[in-house]
Design a protein around this motif. Sequence first.
Motif, PDB file in Angstrom:
ATOM      1  N   LEU A   1       0.826  -1.208   0.000  1.00 22.54           N
ATOM      2  CA  LEU A   1       0.000   0.000   0.000  1.00 22.54           C
ATOM      3  C   LEU A   1       0.864   1.263   0.000  1.00 22.54           C
ATOM      4  O   LEU A   1       0.647   2.188  -0.777  1.00 22.54           O
ATOM      5  N   ALA A   2       1.861   1.276   0.886  1.00 24.91           N
ATOM      6  CA  ALA A   2       2.724   2.466   0.987  1.00 24.91           C
ATOM      7  C   ALA A   2       3.549   2.656  -0.288  1.00 24.91           C
ATOM      8  O   ALA A   2       3.678   3.767  -0.804  1.00 24.91           O
TER       9      ALA A   2
ATOM     10  N   ALA B   1       0.654  12.207 -11.244  1.00 22.85           N
ATOM     11  CA  ALA B   1       0.662  13.669 -11.371  1.00 22.85           C
ATOM     12  C   ALA B   1       1.488  14.084 -12.590  1.00 22.85           C
ATOM     13  O   ALA B   1       1.079  14.944 -13.367  1.00 22.85           O
TER      14      ALA B   1
ATOM     15  N   LEU C   1      -1.842  14.318 -15.693  1.00 29.48           N
ATOM     16  CA  LEU C   1      -2.390  15.680 -15.647  1.00 29.48           C
ATOM     17  C   LEU C   1      -2.051  16.512 -16.894  1.00 29.48           C
ATOM     18  O   LEU C   1      -2.936  17.157 -17.454  1.00 29.48           O
TER      19      LEU C   1
ATOM     20  N   LEU D   1       1.341   8.348  -6.882  1.00 28.73           N
ATOM     21  CA  LEU D   1       1.011   9.770  -6.745  1.00 28.73           C
ATOM     22  C   LEU D   1       1.956  10.621  -7.589  1.00 28.73           C
ATOM     23  O   LEU D   1       1.523  11.524  -8.315  1.00 28.73           O
ATOM     24  N   ILE D   2       3.246  10.338  -7.525  1.00 35.09           N
ATOM     25  CA  ILE D   2       4.221  11.110  -8.305  1.00 35.09           C
ATOM     26  C   ILE D   2       4.045  10.825  -9.791  1.00 35.09           C
ATOM     27  O   ILE D   2       3.982  11.732 -10.630  1.00 35.09           O
TER      28      ILE D   2
ATOM     29  N   THR E   1       1.213   3.631  -3.338  1.00 31.91           N
ATOM     30  CA  THR E   1       0.641   4.969  -3.178  1.00 31.91           C
ATOM     31  C   THR E   1       1.695   6.050  -3.410  1.00 31.91           C
ATOM     32  O   THR E   1       1.467   7.013  -4.153  1.00 31.91           O
ATOM     33  N   THR E   2       2.858   5.870  -2.791  1.00 31.25           N
ATOM     34  CA  THR E   2       3.938   6.866  -2.930  1.00 31.25           C
ATOM     35  C   THR E   2       4.317   7.055  -4.386  1.00 31.25           C
ATOM     36  O   THR E   2       4.381   8.181  -4.894  1.00 31.25           O
TER      37      THR E   2
ATOM     38  N   PHE F   1      -6.709  11.661 -12.857  1.00 29.66           N
ATOM     39  CA  PHE F   1      -5.783  11.427 -11.749  1.00 29.66           C
ATOM     40  C   PHE F   1      -6.274  10.388 -10.751  1.00 29.66           C
ATOM     41  O   PHE F   1      -5.590   9.415 -10.462  1.00 29.66           O
ATOM     42  N   TRP F   2      -7.472  10.598 -10.217  1.00 26.63           N
ATOM     43  CA  TRP F   2      -7.899   9.772  -9.079  1.00 26.63           C
ATOM     44  C   TRP F   2      -8.218   8.315  -9.424  1.00 26.63           C
ATOM     45  O   TRP F   2      -8.035   7.448  -8.557  1.00 26.63           O
TER      46      TRP F   2
END
Lengths: 70, 480
Positions: free
Chosen positions: B65-66, B77, B81, B73-74, B69-70, B248-249
Amino acid sequence: MSSLELELSGKTGMDQEVEQELFRRIAILEENTAEREKEIEPLKKCDWILAAVLFACSILLVILSNIIFY
Amino acid sequence: MGETNTSVNREAIFGLLPVLPSERTWNFWDFASVNVGLAIATWCFLIGGTMSFFVDLKMGFVAALAGNTTAILIMAAATTLPSARYGLDQYTSLRSVFGVQGSKFALLMMVFVEFLWCAVLSVMFGRAMQNIYENFSGKSGSGVVLLIAFAIVAILISWLVVWKGPVTIRIFNLIVAPGLGLMMLVMAYLLVRDVGFSGIWIAPPLDPAPDAWWNFMIAFELNLGAGFSWWPIMGGLARLTRGERSAFWPNMLGINLAAVVGTMIGLASALTIGTDDPTEWMVPLGGPVFGVLALLFVAFANITSIMSLAYSTCLALKQVRTFLLMDWGKLTATFFIPAVIIVFFPYAVYDNFGSFLAICATFYGPLSGIYFVDYFLLRRQKLNLRHIYNMSPASGYYYWGGVNWVAVASFVTSIPVYYLFLDPISFASTTPFVWLTASLPSTIYAMVIYYVLMKWLVLSKNLGAYETGSVGSRTEKAVP
Protein backbone atom coordinates in the motif's frame (compact mmCIF):
# COMPACT_ATOMS: atom_id res chain seq x y z
CA MET A 1 -2.88 32.42 -44.10
CA SER A 2 -3.24 32.71 -40.32
CA SER A 3 -0.27 33.35 -38.06
CA LEU A 4 -0.59 29.78 -36.84
CA GLU A 5 -0.18 28.43 -40.35
CA LEU A 6 2.66 30.85 -41.04
CA GLU A 7 4.41 29.67 -37.90
CA LEU A 8 3.91 25.94 -38.26
CA SER A 9 3.17 25.08 -41.87
CA GLY A 10 5.63 22.48 -43.13
CA LYS A 11 7.40 22.28 -39.79
CA THR A 12 5.34 19.65 -38.02
CA GLY A 13 6.56 16.59 -39.89
CA MET A 14 2.96 15.68 -40.71
CA ASP A 15 1.07 15.36 -43.97
CA GLN A 16 -0.73 18.49 -45.13
CA GLU A 17 -4.18 17.09 -44.40
CA VAL A 18 -3.25 16.15 -40.85
CA GLU A 19 -1.40 19.44 -40.42
CA GLN A 20 -4.51 21.41 -41.37
CA GLU A 21 -6.48 19.47 -38.79
CA LEU A 22 -3.77 20.20 -36.24
CA PHE A 23 -4.02 23.92 -36.96
CA ARG A 24 -7.78 23.77 -36.58
CA ARG A 25 -7.44 22.07 -33.20
CA ILE A 26 -4.77 24.39 -31.89
CA ALA A 27 -6.83 27.39 -32.98
CA ILE A 28 -9.86 26.04 -31.12
CA LEU A 29 -7.83 25.37 -27.99
CA GLU A 30 -6.14 28.79 -28.06
CA GLU A 31 -9.32 30.74 -28.74
CA ASN A 32 -11.48 29.03 -26.15
CA THR A 33 -9.18 28.77 -23.19
CA ALA A 34 -11.86 29.76 -20.67
CA GLU A 35 -14.34 27.34 -22.22
CA ARG A 36 -11.73 24.63 -22.25
CA GLU A 37 -10.98 25.10 -18.59
CA LYS A 38 -14.66 24.68 -17.81
CA GLU A 39 -14.79 21.50 -19.88
CA ILE A 40 -11.46 20.06 -18.77
CA GLU A 41 -11.59 21.08 -15.16
CA PRO A 42 -8.19 21.27 -13.48
CA LEU A 43 -7.53 19.71 -10.11
CA LYS A 44 -8.76 21.83 -7.24
CA LYS A 45 -6.80 22.80 -4.15
CA CYS A 46 -8.56 20.10 -2.13
CA ASP A 47 -7.32 17.47 -4.62
CA TRP A 48 -3.75 18.58 -4.12
CA ILE A 49 -4.16 18.65 -0.36
CA LEU A 50 -5.59 15.12 -0.42
CA ALA A 51 -2.73 13.92 -2.62
CA ALA A 52 -0.19 15.46 -0.26
CA VAL A 53 -1.92 13.89 2.74
CA LEU A 54 -1.91 10.46 1.06
CA PHE A 55 1.77 10.82 0.22
CA ALA A 56 2.62 11.82 3.78
CA CYS A 57 0.51 8.98 5.20
CA SER A 58 2.33 6.45 3.03
CA ILE A 59 5.71 7.56 4.29
CA LEU A 60 4.38 7.72 7.84
CA LEU A 61 3.03 4.20 7.51
CA VAL A 62 6.52 2.94 6.75
CA ILE A 63 8.03 4.85 9.66
CA LEU A 64 5.35 3.63 12.07
CA SER A 65 5.87 0.06 10.89
CA ASN A 66 9.49 0.31 11.87
CA ILE A 67 8.61 1.66 15.29
CA ILE A 68 5.80 -0.78 16.05
CA PHE A 69 6.91 -4.04 14.44
CA TYR A 70 10.70 -3.99 14.23
CA MET B 1 -14.89 15.22 -47.81
CA GLY B 2 -16.95 13.39 -45.20
CA GLU B 3 -14.77 10.36 -45.59
CA THR B 4 -11.65 12.52 -45.25
CA ASN B 5 -13.00 14.08 -42.08
CA THR B 6 -13.79 10.66 -40.70
CA SER B 7 -10.29 9.40 -41.34
CA VAL B 8 -8.73 12.51 -39.87
CA ASN B 9 -10.98 12.34 -36.85
CA ARG B 10 -9.84 8.81 -36.38
CA GLU B 11 -6.26 9.98 -36.71
CA ALA B 12 -6.85 12.46 -33.91
CA ILE B 13 -7.82 9.64 -31.67
CA PHE B 14 -5.17 7.32 -32.91
CA GLY B 15 -2.43 9.81 -33.56
CA LEU B 16 -0.52 12.75 -32.27
CA LEU B 17 -3.14 15.48 -32.53
CA PRO B 18 -4.53 17.03 -29.34
CA VAL B 19 -7.88 15.58 -28.39
CA LEU B 20 -10.50 18.32 -28.13
CA PRO B 21 -12.65 18.53 -25.00
CA SER B 22 -15.72 17.53 -26.99
CA GLU B 23 -13.95 14.34 -28.10
CA ARG B 24 -13.04 13.05 -24.66
CA THR B 25 -14.78 9.72 -24.25
CA TRP B 26 -13.84 8.59 -20.75
CA ASN B 27 -15.42 9.84 -17.56
CA PHE B 28 -14.14 9.01 -14.08
CA TRP B 29 -15.69 5.54 -13.99
CA ASP B 30 -14.70 4.70 -17.55
CA PHE B 31 -11.08 5.42 -16.76
CA ALA B 32 -11.41 3.67 -13.40
CA SER B 33 -12.58 0.51 -15.14
CA VAL B 34 -9.75 0.76 -17.67
CA ASN B 35 -7.41 1.28 -14.73
CA VAL B 36 -8.73 -1.76 -12.85
CA GLY B 37 -8.54 -3.86 -16.00
CA LEU B 38 -4.98 -2.74 -16.49
CA ALA B 39 -3.95 -3.25 -12.87
CA ILE B 40 -5.33 -6.71 -12.27
CA ALA B 41 -3.27 -9.16 -14.20
CA THR B 42 -1.01 -12.03 -13.32
CA TRP B 43 1.74 -9.54 -12.59
CA CYS B 44 0.01 -8.67 -9.29
CA PHE B 45 0.18 -12.29 -8.23
CA LEU B 46 3.80 -12.54 -9.32
CA ILE B 47 4.76 -9.46 -7.32
CA GLY B 48 2.98 -10.94 -4.31
CA GLY B 49 4.81 -14.18 -4.88
CA THR B 50 8.17 -12.40 -4.99
CA MET B 51 7.32 -10.56 -1.77
CA SER B 52 6.49 -13.85 -0.02
CA PHE B 53 10.20 -14.60 0.27
CA PHE B 54 10.69 -11.48 2.38
CA VAL B 55 7.54 -10.54 4.32
CA ASP B 56 4.40 -11.99 5.85
CA LEU B 57 0.89 -10.82 4.93
CA LYS B 58 0.70 -8.01 7.47
CA MET B 59 3.96 -6.32 6.48
CA GLY B 60 3.36 -7.20 2.86
CA PHE B 61 0.14 -5.20 2.95
CA VAL B 62 1.90 -2.19 4.47
CA ALA B 63 4.74 -2.40 1.93
CA ALA B 64 2.37 -2.79 -1.02
CA LEU B 65 0.00 0.00 0.00
CA ALA B 66 2.72 2.47 0.99
CA GLY B 67 4.96 1.67 -1.98
CA ASN B 68 2.26 1.85 -4.62
CA THR B 69 0.64 4.97 -3.18
CA THR B 70 3.94 6.87 -2.93
CA ALA B 71 5.08 6.04 -6.44
CA ILE B 72 1.72 6.32 -8.18
CA LEU B 73 1.01 9.77 -6.74
CA ILE B 74 4.22 11.11 -8.30
CA MET B 75 3.88 9.13 -11.53
CA ALA B 76 0.20 9.96 -12.07
CA ALA B 77 0.66 13.67 -11.37
CA ALA B 78 3.55 13.83 -13.83
CA THR B 79 1.93 11.90 -16.66
CA THR B 80 -1.86 12.02 -16.52
CA LEU B 81 -2.39 15.68 -15.65
CA PRO B 82 -0.53 17.24 -18.61
CA SER B 83 -2.15 14.72 -20.94
CA ALA B 84 -5.61 15.39 -19.57
CA ARG B 85 -5.25 19.17 -19.69
CA TYR B 86 -3.93 19.40 -23.22
CA GLY B 87 -5.30 16.20 -24.76
CA LEU B 88 -1.79 15.18 -25.68
CA ASP B 89 -0.17 11.83 -25.81
CA GLN B 90 2.55 11.68 -23.16
CA TYR B 91 5.45 11.40 -25.59
CA THR B 92 4.20 14.44 -27.45
CA SER B 93 4.06 16.53 -24.28
CA LEU B 94 7.50 15.15 -23.34
CA ARG B 95 8.92 17.25 -26.17
CA SER B 96 8.70 20.14 -23.71
CA VAL B 97 11.09 18.24 -21.41
CA PHE B 98 13.48 16.34 -23.66
CA GLY B 99 13.22 18.50 -26.77
CA VAL B 100 11.32 17.95 -30.00
CA GLN B 101 13.79 15.25 -31.05
CA GLY B 102 14.98 14.18 -27.62
CA SER B 103 11.56 12.81 -26.66
CA LYS B 104 12.33 9.94 -29.00
CA PHE B 105 15.06 8.89 -26.59
CA ALA B 106 12.49 8.24 -23.87
CA LEU B 107 10.24 6.64 -26.45
CA LEU B 108 12.88 4.20 -27.66
CA MET B 109 13.66 3.05 -24.17
CA MET B 110 10.03 2.66 -23.29
CA VAL B 111 9.01 0.74 -26.39
CA PHE B 112 11.58 -1.96 -25.80
CA VAL B 113 10.31 -2.46 -22.26
CA GLU B 114 6.69 -2.60 -23.43
CA PHE B 115 7.48 -5.39 -25.90
CA LEU B 116 8.71 -7.38 -22.92
CA TRP B 117 5.65 -6.55 -20.81
CA CYS B 118 3.37 -7.71 -23.63
CA ALA B 119 5.33 -10.91 -23.90
CA VAL B 120 5.23 -11.48 -20.12
CA LEU B 121 1.47 -11.00 -19.99
CA SER B 122 0.92 -13.21 -23.04
CA VAL B 123 2.98 -15.98 -21.50
CA MET B 124 0.96 -15.66 -18.30
CA PHE B 125 -2.23 -15.94 -20.32
CA GLY B 126 -0.75 -18.99 -21.98
CA ARG B 127 0.00 -20.61 -18.63
CA ALA B 128 -3.53 -19.91 -17.37
CA MET B 129 -5.11 -21.45 -20.45
CA GLN B 130 -2.70 -24.37 -20.36
CA ASN B 131 -3.72 -25.10 -16.78
CA ILE B 132 -7.39 -24.96 -17.77
CA TYR B 133 -6.74 -27.39 -20.59
CA GLU B 134 -4.85 -29.79 -18.33
CA ASN B 135 -7.60 -29.70 -15.72
CA PHE B 136 -10.27 -30.44 -18.32
CA SER B 137 -8.34 -33.06 -20.22
CA GLY B 138 -6.73 -34.69 -17.22
CA LYS B 139 -3.39 -34.53 -19.00
CA SER B 140 -0.56 -32.88 -17.15
CA GLY B 141 2.71 -31.65 -18.64
CA SER B 142 1.12 -30.60 -21.93
CA GLY B 143 4.37 -28.97 -22.96
CA VAL B 144 5.66 -25.63 -24.08
CA VAL B 145 4.09 -25.75 -27.54
CA LEU B 146 0.59 -25.40 -26.11
CA LEU B 147 1.72 -22.56 -23.86
CA ILE B 148 3.22 -20.70 -26.81
CA ALA B 149 0.11 -21.28 -28.89
CA PHE B 150 -2.10 -19.82 -26.19
CA ALA B 151 0.28 -16.88 -25.72
CA ILE B 152 -0.04 -16.09 -29.41
CA VAL B 153 -3.84 -16.29 -29.10
CA ALA B 154 -3.60 -13.64 -26.34
CA ILE B 155 -1.62 -11.39 -28.67
CA LEU B 156 -4.11 -11.91 -31.47
CA ILE B 157 -7.12 -11.05 -29.32
CA SER B 158 -5.35 -8.00 -27.93
CA TRP B 159 -4.42 -6.80 -31.40
CA LEU B 160 -7.99 -7.12 -32.66
CA VAL B 161 -9.34 -5.01 -29.81
CA VAL B 162 -6.59 -2.38 -29.92
CA TRP B 163 -7.02 -2.07 -33.68
CA LYS B 164 -10.57 -0.90 -33.10
CA GLY B 165 -9.43 1.88 -30.81
CA PRO B 166 -10.16 3.31 -27.36
CA VAL B 167 -13.94 2.95 -27.52
CA THR B 168 -13.60 -0.81 -27.89
CA ILE B 169 -10.96 -0.88 -25.14
CA ARG B 170 -13.35 1.00 -22.87
CA ILE B 171 -16.24 -1.36 -23.61
CA PHE B 172 -14.06 -4.42 -23.09
CA ASN B 173 -12.85 -3.08 -19.76
CA LEU B 174 -16.36 -2.10 -18.63
CA ILE B 175 -17.32 -5.74 -19.05
CA VAL B 176 -14.20 -7.40 -17.73
CA ALA B 177 -13.16 -5.05 -14.91
CA PRO B 178 -16.16 -5.67 -12.60
CA GLY B 179 -15.72 -9.38 -13.17
CA LEU B 180 -12.09 -9.08 -12.19
CA GLY B 181 -13.01 -7.29 -8.99
CA LEU B 182 -15.52 -10.01 -8.18
CA MET B 183 -13.01 -12.71 -9.02
CA MET B 184 -10.47 -11.21 -6.64
CA LEU B 185 -13.01 -11.33 -3.83
CA VAL B 186 -13.82 -14.93 -4.66
CA MET B 187 -10.16 -15.89 -4.70
CA ALA B 188 -9.72 -14.25 -1.32
CA TYR B 189 -12.77 -16.15 -0.04
CA LEU B 190 -11.47 -19.51 -1.29
CA LEU B 191 -8.11 -18.96 0.34
CA VAL B 192 -9.68 -17.95 3.65
CA ARG B 193 -12.15 -20.85 3.50
CA ASP B 194 -9.54 -23.51 2.82
CA VAL B 195 -6.51 -22.18 4.62
CA GLY B 196 -8.17 -20.06 7.33
CA PHE B 197 -7.54 -16.40 7.93
CA SER B 198 -5.41 -16.98 11.00
CA GLY B 199 -3.32 -19.44 8.99
CA ILE B 200 -2.74 -16.81 6.32
CA TRP B 201 -2.12 -14.06 8.86
CA ILE B 202 0.59 -15.85 10.78
CA ALA B 203 2.27 -17.62 7.86
CA PRO B 204 5.93 -16.61 7.91
CA PRO B 205 7.86 -15.46 4.85
CA LEU B 206 9.44 -18.25 2.83
CA ASP B 207 13.11 -17.32 2.76
CA PRO B 208 13.76 -14.05 4.58
CA ALA B 209 17.16 -12.52 5.21
CA PRO B 210 18.27 -12.27 8.86
CA ASP B 211 17.50 -8.53 9.04
CA ALA B 212 13.70 -8.28 9.24
CA TRP B 213 13.65 -4.57 8.43
CA TRP B 214 15.77 -5.15 5.32
CA ASN B 215 13.19 -7.67 4.17
CA PHE B 216 10.44 -5.12 4.60
CA MET B 217 12.36 -2.45 2.68
CA ILE B 218 12.90 -4.87 -0.19
CA ALA B 219 9.15 -5.45 -0.34
CA PHE B 220 8.55 -1.68 -0.16
CA GLU B 221 11.10 -1.12 -2.94
CA LEU B 222 9.45 -3.74 -5.18
CA ASN B 223 6.16 -1.90 -4.83
CA LEU B 224 7.74 1.50 -5.46
CA GLY B 225 9.08 -0.03 -8.65
CA ALA B 226 5.69 -1.46 -9.53
CA GLY B 227 4.07 1.95 -9.01
CA PHE B 228 6.62 3.84 -11.11
CA SER B 229 6.52 1.22 -13.88
CA TRP B 230 3.14 2.54 -15.03
CA TRP B 231 4.93 5.67 -16.31
CA PRO B 232 5.08 4.64 -20.00
CA ILE B 233 1.37 4.25 -20.56
CA MET B 234 -0.83 6.33 -18.27
CA GLY B 235 -0.44 9.62 -20.14
CA GLY B 236 -1.51 8.08 -23.42
CA LEU B 237 -4.69 6.80 -21.77
CA ALA B 238 -5.43 9.93 -19.74
CA ARG B 239 -5.67 12.16 -22.83
CA LEU B 240 -9.11 10.63 -23.41
CA THR B 241 -10.51 11.62 -20.01
CA ARG B 242 -12.93 14.45 -19.49
CA GLY B 243 -11.06 16.28 -16.75
CA GLU B 244 -8.03 16.22 -14.52
CA ARG B 245 -9.91 14.55 -11.67
CA SER B 246 -11.05 11.83 -14.07
CA ALA B 247 -7.44 11.42 -15.15
CA PHE B 248 -5.78 11.43 -11.75
CA TRP B 249 -7.90 9.77 -9.08
CA PRO B 250 -8.88 6.57 -10.93
CA ASN B 251 -5.22 5.61 -10.68
CA MET B 252 -5.65 5.39 -6.91
CA LEU B 253 -8.53 2.96 -7.39
CA GLY B 254 -7.07 0.91 -10.20
CA ILE B 255 -3.31 0.64 -10.44
CA ASN B 256 -3.04 1.34 -6.72
CA LEU B 257 -5.77 -0.31 -4.64
CA ALA B 258 -6.86 -2.99 -7.11
CA ALA B 259 -3.24 -3.90 -7.72
CA VAL B 260 -2.60 -4.08 -3.96
CA VAL B 261 -5.53 -6.48 -3.54
CA GLY B 262 -4.20 -8.65 -6.36
CA THR B 263 -0.74 -8.55 -4.83
CA MET B 264 -2.12 -9.64 -1.46
CA ILE B 265 -3.83 -12.62 -3.05
CA GLY B 266 -0.56 -13.63 -4.69
CA LEU B 267 1.27 -13.12 -1.40
CA ALA B 268 -1.28 -15.04 0.67
CA SER B 269 -1.36 -17.98 -1.71
CA ALA B 270 2.43 -18.12 -1.94
CA LEU B 271 2.79 -18.00 1.86
CA THR B 272 0.24 -20.75 2.50
CA ILE B 273 -0.13 -22.94 -0.57
CA GLY B 274 3.39 -22.55 -1.87
CA THR B 275 2.59 -20.92 -5.20
CA ASP B 276 1.62 -17.39 -6.21
CA ASP B 277 0.11 -18.64 -9.44
CA PRO B 278 -3.70 -18.80 -9.08
CA THR B 279 -3.88 -21.00 -12.16
CA GLU B 280 -2.33 -23.74 -10.04
CA TRP B 281 -4.70 -23.54 -7.09
CA MET B 282 -8.02 -22.13 -8.34
CA VAL B 283 -9.33 -25.43 -9.66
CA PRO B 284 -8.22 -27.58 -6.69
CA LEU B 285 -9.77 -25.06 -4.28
CA GLY B 286 -12.74 -23.85 -6.32
CA GLY B 287 -13.75 -27.04 -8.05
CA PRO B 288 -13.66 -27.65 -11.81
CA VAL B 289 -16.51 -25.42 -13.00
CA PHE B 290 -15.97 -22.45 -10.77
CA GLY B 291 -12.23 -22.80 -10.86
CA VAL B 292 -12.17 -22.76 -14.63
CA LEU B 293 -14.47 -19.73 -14.81
CA ALA B 294 -12.19 -17.91 -12.42
CA LEU B 295 -9.16 -18.90 -14.45
CA LEU B 296 -10.74 -17.58 -17.60
CA PHE B 297 -11.25 -14.23 -15.93
CA VAL B 298 -7.67 -14.23 -14.69
CA ALA B 299 -6.48 -15.08 -18.19
CA PHE B 300 -8.52 -12.25 -19.67
CA ALA B 301 -7.19 -9.92 -17.01
CA ASN B 302 -3.92 -10.17 -18.88
CA ILE B 303 -5.65 -9.36 -22.15
CA THR B 304 -7.09 -6.11 -20.78
CA SER B 305 -3.65 -5.11 -19.57
CA ILE B 306 -2.01 -5.91 -22.90
CA MET B 307 -4.64 -3.87 -24.73
CA SER B 308 -4.17 -0.70 -22.71
CA LEU B 309 -0.42 -1.05 -22.79
CA ALA B 310 -0.35 -1.63 -26.56
CA TYR B 311 -2.72 1.26 -27.29
CA SER B 312 -0.60 3.73 -25.33
CA THR B 313 2.65 2.48 -26.82
CA CYS B 314 1.44 2.48 -30.43
CA LEU B 315 0.21 6.02 -29.95
CA ALA B 316 3.70 6.94 -28.76
CA LEU B 317 5.29 5.27 -31.79
CA LYS B 318 3.57 7.87 -33.94
CA GLN B 319 6.45 10.14 -32.93
CA VAL B 320 8.57 8.28 -35.47
CA ARG B 321 7.82 9.36 -39.01
CA THR B 322 7.69 5.80 -40.38
CA PHE B 323 4.92 4.94 -37.94
CA LEU B 324 3.21 8.32 -38.22
CA LEU B 325 2.33 7.52 -41.80
CA MET B 326 1.37 3.93 -41.08
CA ASP B 327 -2.22 2.78 -40.88
CA TRP B 328 -3.29 2.09 -37.29
CA GLY B 329 -4.06 -1.58 -37.94
CA LYS B 330 -0.61 -2.15 -39.44
CA LEU B 331 1.09 -0.16 -36.69
CA THR B 332 -0.53 -2.16 -33.93
CA ALA B 333 0.26 -5.42 -35.73
CA THR B 334 3.90 -4.32 -36.12
CA PHE B 335 4.10 -3.54 -32.42
CA PHE B 336 3.08 -7.08 -31.50
CA ILE B 337 5.61 -8.83 -33.74
CA PRO B 338 8.54 -8.65 -31.26
CA ALA B 339 6.22 -9.89 -28.51
CA VAL B 340 5.30 -12.88 -30.69
CA ILE B 341 8.99 -13.69 -31.10
CA ILE B 342 9.72 -13.33 -27.38
CA VAL B 343 6.89 -15.70 -26.34
CA PHE B 344 8.79 -18.50 -28.04
CA PHE B 345 11.07 -18.34 -25.00
CA PRO B 346 8.40 -18.42 -22.30
CA TYR B 347 10.47 -19.69 -19.39
CA ALA B 348 13.19 -17.10 -19.92
CA VAL B 349 10.45 -14.49 -19.68
CA TYR B 350 8.65 -15.94 -16.70
CA ASP B 351 11.64 -16.86 -14.58
CA ASN B 352 13.24 -13.40 -14.81
CA PHE B 353 10.14 -11.40 -13.98
CA GLY B 354 11.44 -10.16 -10.63
CA SER B 355 14.66 -8.79 -12.12
CA PHE B 356 12.76 -7.25 -15.00
CA LEU B 357 10.49 -5.39 -12.59
CA ALA B 358 13.42 -4.18 -10.52
CA ILE B 359 15.29 -2.91 -13.57
CA CYS B 360 12.21 -0.96 -14.67
CA ALA B 361 12.29 0.82 -11.32
CA THR B 362 15.79 2.14 -11.98
CA PHE B 363 14.59 4.46 -14.69
CA TYR B 364 10.86 5.08 -14.37
CA GLY B 365 11.22 6.77 -11.01
CA PRO B 366 13.72 9.38 -12.32
CA LEU B 367 11.66 9.91 -15.48
CA SER B 368 8.58 10.58 -13.36
CA GLY B 369 10.55 12.98 -11.19
CA ILE B 370 12.03 14.94 -14.10
CA TYR B 371 8.67 15.27 -15.81
CA PHE B 372 7.06 16.35 -12.52
CA VAL B 373 9.64 19.08 -11.89
CA ASP B 374 9.49 20.41 -15.42
CA TYR B 375 5.71 20.58 -15.69
CA PHE B 376 4.77 21.75 -12.20
CA LEU B 377 7.77 23.71 -10.91
CA LEU B 378 9.40 25.14 -14.02
CA ARG B 379 6.45 25.51 -16.42
CA ARG B 380 3.69 26.01 -13.82
CA GLN B 381 1.50 23.65 -15.85
CA LYS B 382 1.69 25.77 -19.01
CA LEU B 383 2.55 24.10 -22.29
CA ASN B 384 2.69 25.78 -25.67
CA LEU B 385 1.06 23.68 -28.35
CA ARG B 386 2.74 25.58 -31.16
CA HIS B 387 6.19 24.80 -29.78
CA ILE B 388 5.24 21.18 -29.15
CA TYR B 389 4.32 20.59 -32.77
CA ASN B 390 7.06 22.72 -34.31
CA MET B 391 9.90 20.35 -35.11
CA SER B 392 12.16 23.10 -36.51
CA PRO B 393 14.86 25.14 -34.73
CA ALA B 394 12.27 27.91 -34.37
CA SER B 395 10.47 25.84 -31.74
CA GLY B 396 10.82 26.98 -28.15
CA TYR B 397 11.33 23.32 -27.26
CA TYR B 398 14.25 22.81 -29.65
CA TYR B 399 16.95 23.37 -27.01
CA TRP B 400 20.26 22.17 -28.52
CA GLY B 401 19.82 20.33 -31.82
CA GLY B 402 16.31 19.30 -30.81
CA VAL B 403 17.46 17.71 -27.56
CA ASN B 404 17.40 19.01 -23.99
CA TRP B 405 20.74 17.53 -22.96
CA VAL B 406 20.16 18.62 -19.38
CA ALA B 407 17.15 16.30 -19.17
CA VAL B 408 19.10 13.48 -20.78
CA ALA B 409 22.08 13.98 -18.44
CA SER B 410 19.84 14.18 -15.37
CA PHE B 411 18.16 10.95 -16.32
CA VAL B 412 21.29 9.03 -17.33
CA THR B 413 23.19 9.98 -14.17
CA SER B 414 20.26 8.95 -11.96
CA ILE B 415 20.55 5.30 -12.98
CA PRO B 416 23.89 4.67 -11.24
CA VAL B 417 22.48 6.52 -8.22
CA TYR B 418 19.98 3.68 -7.90
CA TYR B 419 22.83 1.18 -7.89
CA LEU B 420 24.50 3.06 -5.05
CA PHE B 421 21.68 1.74 -2.89
CA LEU B 422 20.54 -1.54 -4.43
CA ASP B 423 21.53 -3.97 -7.17
CA PRO B 424 18.17 -4.82 -8.76
CA ILE B 425 19.40 -8.22 -10.02
CA SER B 426 21.11 -9.65 -6.94
CA PHE B 427 19.33 -7.44 -4.34
CA ALA B 428 22.71 -6.69 -2.80
CA SER B 429 22.28 -3.41 -0.96
CA THR B 430 24.24 -0.76 0.89
CA THR B 431 23.47 0.49 4.39
CA PRO B 432 21.50 3.62 3.38
CA PHE B 433 19.06 1.44 1.44
CA VAL B 434 17.35 0.19 4.59
CA TRP B 435 16.31 3.75 5.44
CA LEU B 436 15.94 5.39 2.05
CA THR B 437 15.08 2.66 -0.52
CA ALA B 438 16.75 2.97 -3.96
CA SER B 439 13.91 4.35 -6.09
CA LEU B 440 13.25 7.35 -3.87
CA PRO B 441 16.85 8.62 -3.70
CA SER B 442 17.38 8.17 -7.43
CA THR B 443 14.10 9.92 -8.17
CA ILE B 444 14.86 12.78 -5.78
CA TYR B 445 18.36 13.05 -7.22
CA ALA B 446 16.94 13.32 -10.75
CA MET B 447 14.46 15.98 -9.62
CA VAL B 448 17.03 18.09 -7.80
CA ILE B 449 19.79 17.86 -10.40
CA TYR B 450 17.31 18.58 -13.20
CA TYR B 451 15.92 21.61 -11.41
CA VAL B 452 19.33 23.05 -10.58
CA LEU B 453 20.84 22.45 -14.01
CA MET B 454 17.78 23.77 -15.81
CA LYS B 455 17.87 27.01 -13.81
CA TRP B 456 21.60 27.35 -14.42
CA LEU B 457 22.01 26.24 -18.02
CA VAL B 458 18.61 26.57 -19.70
CA LEU B 459 16.40 29.19 -18.10
CA SER B 460 19.31 31.59 -17.68
CA LYS B 461 19.83 31.43 -21.45
CA ASN B 462 16.11 31.84 -22.24
CA LEU B 463 15.92 28.41 -23.79
CA GLY B 464 12.95 26.08 -23.53
CA ALA B 465 10.24 28.78 -23.64
CA TYR B 466 9.86 28.83 -19.87
CA GLU B 467 8.88 32.46 -19.56
CA THR B 468 5.33 32.85 -18.35
CA GLY B 469 3.05 33.66 -21.26
CA SER B 470 5.79 33.30 -23.82
CA VAL B 471 4.66 31.42 -26.87
CA GLY B 472 7.19 32.36 -29.51
CA SER B 473 5.67 34.89 -31.88
CA ARG B 474 2.40 35.41 -30.01
CA THR B 475 3.18 36.50 -26.50
CA GLU B 476 -0.45 36.81 -25.49
CA LYS B 477 -1.41 33.25 -26.31
CA ALA B 478 0.06 31.11 -23.56
CA VAL B 479 -2.30 28.16 -23.34
CA PRO B 480 -2.74 27.39 -19.64
